[in-house]
Design an enzyme around this catalytic site. Structure first.
Site, PDB file in Angstrom:
ATOM      1  N   ASP A  68       0.123  -1.580  -0.029  1.00  0.00           N
ATOM      2  CA  ASP A  68      -0.238   0.362  -0.251  1.00  0.00           C
ATOM      3  C   ASP A  68       1.242   1.556   0.419  1.00  0.00           C
ATOM      4  O   ASP A  68       2.144   1.182   0.528  1.00  0.00           O
ATOM      5  CB  ASP A  68      -1.510   0.138   1.142  1.00  0.00           C
ATOM      6  CG  ASP A  68      -0.459  -0.172   2.730  1.00  0.00           C
ATOM      7  OD1 ASP A  68       0.713   0.016   2.533  1.00  0.00           O
ATOM      8  OD2 ASP A  68      -0.931  -0.739   3.608  1.00  0.00           O
ATOM      9  N   ASN A 137      -7.495  -2.985  14.159  1.00  0.00           N
ATOM     10  CA  ASN A 137      -8.790  -3.266  13.455  1.00  0.00           C
ATOM     11  C   ASN A 137      -9.010  -4.407  12.929  1.00  0.00           C
ATOM     12  O   ASN A 137     -10.295  -4.897  12.174  1.00  0.00           O
ATOM     13  CB  ASN A 137     -10.259  -2.420  13.664  1.00  0.00           C
ATOM     14  CG  ASN A 137      -8.588  -1.810  12.210  1.00  0.00           C
ATOM     15  OD1 ASN A 137      -8.078  -2.217  11.660  1.00  0.00           O
ATOM     16  ND2 ASN A 137      -9.664  -0.219  11.548  1.00  0.00           N
ATOM     17  N   HIS A 139      -7.485  -4.659  10.054  1.00  0.00           N
ATOM     18  CA  HIS A 139      -6.715  -4.707   9.044  1.00  0.00           C
ATOM     19  C   HIS A 139      -5.474  -4.720   8.304  1.00  0.00           C
ATOM     20  O   HIS A 139      -5.189  -5.246   8.920  1.00  0.00           O
ATOM     21  CB  HIS A 139      -6.985  -2.759   8.478  1.00  0.00           C
ATOM     22  CG  HIS A 139      -6.109  -1.711   8.737  1.00  0.00           C
ATOM     23  ND1 HIS A 139      -6.043  -0.314   9.110  1.00  0.00           N
ATOM     24  CD2 HIS A 139      -4.756  -2.315   8.844  1.00  0.00           C
ATOM     25  CE1 HIS A 139      -4.746  -0.373   9.407  1.00  0.00           C
ATOM     26  NE2 HIS A 139      -4.284  -1.217   9.427  1.00  0.00           N
ATOM     27  N   GLU A 144      -9.625  -1.610   4.865  1.00  0.00           N
ATOM     28  CA  GLU A 144     -10.657  -1.706   6.695  1.00  0.00           C
ATOM     29  C   GLU A 144     -11.970  -2.373   6.956  1.00  0.00           C
ATOM     30  O   GLU A 144     -12.037  -3.034   5.500  1.00  0.00           O
ATOM     31  CB  GLU A 144     -10.790  -0.550   6.477  1.00  0.00           C
ATOM     32  CG  GLU A 144     -10.086   0.760   6.473  1.00  0.00           C
ATOM     33  CD  GLU A 144      -8.671   1.491   7.450  1.00  0.00           C
ATOM     34  OE1 GLU A 144      -8.791  -0.220   8.756  1.00  0.00           O
ATOM     35  OE2 GLU A 144      -8.312   1.560   7.974  1.00  0.00           O
TER      36      GLU A 144
HETATM   37  C1  GLP Z   1      -1.116   0.767   8.987  1.00  0.00           C
HETATM   38  C2  GLP Z   1      -0.282   0.325   7.490  1.00  0.00           C
HETATM   39  C3  GLP Z   1      -0.254  -1.164   7.612  1.00  0.00           C
HETATM   40  C4  GLP Z   1       0.039  -2.422   8.707  1.00  0.00           C
HETATM   41  C5  GLP Z   1      -0.314  -1.544  10.006  1.00  0.00           C
HETATM   42  C6  GLP Z   1      -0.071  -2.054  11.160  1.00  0.00           C
HETATM   43  O1  GLP Z   1      -1.671   1.396   8.737  1.00  0.00           O
HETATM   44  N1  GLP Z   1      -1.077   0.312   5.897  1.00  0.00           N
HETATM   45  O2  GLP Z   1      -0.119  -2.578   7.143  1.00  0.00           O
HETATM   46  O3  GLP Z   1       0.047  -3.536   8.735  1.00  0.00           O
HETATM   47  O4  GLP Z   1      -0.993  -0.208   9.644  1.00  0.00           O
HETATM   48  O5  GLP Z   1       0.962  -1.375  11.532  1.00  0.00           O
HETATM   49  P1  GLP Z   1       1.445  -1.731  13.510  1.00  0.00           P
HETATM   50  O6  GLP Z   1       2.845  -2.490  12.819  1.00  0.00           O
HETATM   51  O7  GLP Z   1       2.465  -0.364  13.522  1.00  0.00           O
HETATM   52  O8  GLP Z   1       0.638  -1.872  14.173  1.00  0.00           O
END
Ligand code: GLP
Length: 244
Positions: A68, A137, A139, A144
């Site tokens: 992404d 959440n 995702h 989402e």
């Molecule tokens: C972000 C990214 C995801 C990631 C997630 C969790 O928004 N787009 O690809 O896996 O949030 O992030 P973290 O590893 O900092 O908890």
């Protein structure tokens, strides 16, 4: 089938995940790696860099596709995922810039960019190993929670909870982009192998719901239960709410 590896802490989780990625690169030097951003994979990338520097890994034929990118942030913005990937991995190993792929956040035409990215992945022959983090959440990438699984690369409106979680990286919540390009659920599910890394007690509820609860688009990661080759590498804290 989901395999679960329990690591004692973040460091051990990162090492285990890097081991799996290394195995992929060694077995298929020109593999396509699907990569992720977020804080969780940083330790995994650090470990890969360390092994590369020791001479144990070679990225010269590896191709990468990222999950992404924020829409509207250019490459020089330190919050763009382009910047993140260079900072945390690409600048430190012998991967070729032309072999790295990230959605172009500066392409204003969403349909055009999503079609281009989806076609790029197809032309590469698909993803051999997709690394994923897990949002609070549920995702994955920026898919989402919603009513229906979104299939292919698309442009999403980020949820308030994601904007809230990511605002710590920006001067204020107002500066967090509202939209992002992300691989879709089908794009992710087509990867031959999936590796998901999760760390911390704050993810324990979502680990339980996503991997031991019903498969539902309201918890996007729950679809991974349907994939035939998924490895969850998590630390003890993240696995603390599941009973095995
Ligand atoms: C972000 C990214 C995801 C990631 C997630 C969790 O928004 N787009 O690809 O896996 O949030 O992030 P973290 O590893 O900092 O908890």
């Amino acid at each position: 089938m989901m395999k679960i590896y329990e690591a004692k802490d973040y460091k051990e989780m990162s090492r285990k995940a890097a081991n799996i990625i290394s195995a992929q690169v060694i077995m298929k030097p020109d593999c396509v790696l699907g990569l992720a951003t977020g804080s969780t994979p940083i330790g995994t990338y650090d470990q890969l860099i360390e092994w590369y520097k020791k001479g144990d890994l070679d990225f010269s034929d590896v191709v990468t596709v990222n999950l992404d990118e924020y829409k509207g942030l250019d490459r020089t913005n330190d919050q763009s995922y382009y910047y993140f990937m260079h900072e945390h991995l690409f600048n430190h190993v012998n991967i070729k810039e032309e072999n790295t792929n990230i959605p172009n956040g500066m392409e204003p035409d969403s349909d055009k960019e999503c079609a281009r990215y989806e076609e790029k992945i197809r032309a590469l022959g698909g993803v051999d190993l997709q690394l994923l983090g897990l949002g609070h959440n549920g995702h994955i990438g920026f898919n989402e929670p919603c009513e229906e699984f979104e299939k292919e690369t698309h442009c999403v409106e980020l949820t308030e909870s994601t904007i809230e979680a990511n605002k710590r990286f920006f001067a204020s919540a107002d500066e967090v982009p509202r939209q992002a390009y992300t691989m879709g659920i089908k794009t992710i599910m087509q990867a031959k192998k999936i590796l998901i890394v999760v760390s911390g007690e704050d993810k324990a509820d979502i680990v339980r719901d996503a991997f031991f609860g019903p498969v539902t688009p309201s918890v996007p990661a729950s679809i991974l239960q349907m994939h035939k080759d998924v490895i969850l590498v998590a630390d003890a804290a993240a696995l603390s709410k599941i009973s095995r």
